[in-house]
Design an enzyme around this catalytic site. Structure first.
Site, mmCIF file in Angstrom:
data_model
loop_
_atom_site.group_PDB
_atom_site.id
_atom_site.type_symbol
_atom_site.label_atom_id
_atom_site.label_comp_id
_atom_site.label_asym_id
_atom_site.label_seq_id
_atom_site.Cartn_x
_atom_site.Cartn_y
_atom_site.Cartn_z
ATOM 1 N N ILE A 32 0.778 -1.239 0.013
ATOM 2 C CA ILE A 32 -0.007 0.008 -0.067
ATOM 3 C C ILE A 32 0.830 1.179 0.072
ATOM 4 O O ILE A 32 0.338 2.180 -0.324
ATOM 5 C CB ILE A 32 -1.077 -0.044 1.162
ATOM 6 C CG1 ILE A 32 -2.262 0.559 1.030
ATOM 7 C CG2 ILE A 32 -0.194 0.374 2.510
ATOM 8 C CD1 ILE A 32 -3.253 0.504 1.996
ATOM 9 N N HIS A 101 5.766 -12.245 5.604
ATOM 10 C CA HIS A 101 5.663 -11.665 4.341
ATOM 11 C C HIS A 101 6.847 -11.414 3.721
ATOM 12 O O HIS A 101 7.900 -11.146 4.526
ATOM 13 C CB HIS A 101 4.705 -10.588 4.439
ATOM 14 C CG HIS A 101 5.011 -9.410 5.059
ATOM 15 N ND1 HIS A 101 4.808 -9.208 6.418
ATOM 16 C CD2 HIS A 101 5.770 -8.167 5.035
ATOM 17 C CE1 HIS A 101 5.337 -8.100 7.157
ATOM 18 N NE2 HIS A 101 6.143 -7.404 5.989
#
Ligand code: AMP
Ligand code: ZN
Length: 110
Positions: A32, A101
């Site tokens: 993002i 991640h």
């Protein structure tokens, strides 16, 4: 997993993200707040807090994550120029989302 987790929500479709790749073990979506022209997050479907919490049975997930990194680098056109695959581990390592991640970062002019 009782505490809310934004990446679990994305994996399960409860939070928005542009999923660009999905396998049995993971999803891939854009960061993002991109730090480079290409910045994707490779996120296992299983909630694992950090590298510190990996277990031997997570090997297939880890293999999938690295291979997805290679594949996405090819698809997004940064294989030849080069890229980074980064895992931040716990607060001191810069981790802010506590669901494992892999960052795929690249696309600078070289
Ligand atoms: P880390 O510092 O390794 O924990 O990185 C977490 C990353 O997740 C940061 O680069 C954030 O910009 C990114 N991020 C946080 N929330 C979202 C979201 N809802 N969708 C996509 N990326 C996110
Ligand atoms: Zn999670």
């Amino acid at each position: 997993m009782n505490r809310p987790c934004i990446f679990c929500d994305i994996v399960d479709g409860r939070a928005p993200a542009e999923i660009v790749h999905r396998t049995e073990h993971l999803v891939v979506f854009p960061d993002i707040r991109p730090q480079a022209p290409v910045h994707l997050l490779i996120v296992p479907a299983k909630h694992i807090r950090s590298v510190n919490d990996l277990a031997p049975e997570d090997r297939p997930i880890l293999a999938d994550m690295l291979l997805a990194g290679k594949q996405m680098a090819q698809r997004f056109g940064i294989s030849a120029s080069g890229y980074k695959l980064v895992v931040n581990v716990e607060r001191g390592g810069g981790q802010v989302i506590f669901h494992l991640h892999l960052h795929l970062i690249g696309g600078w002019q070289r």
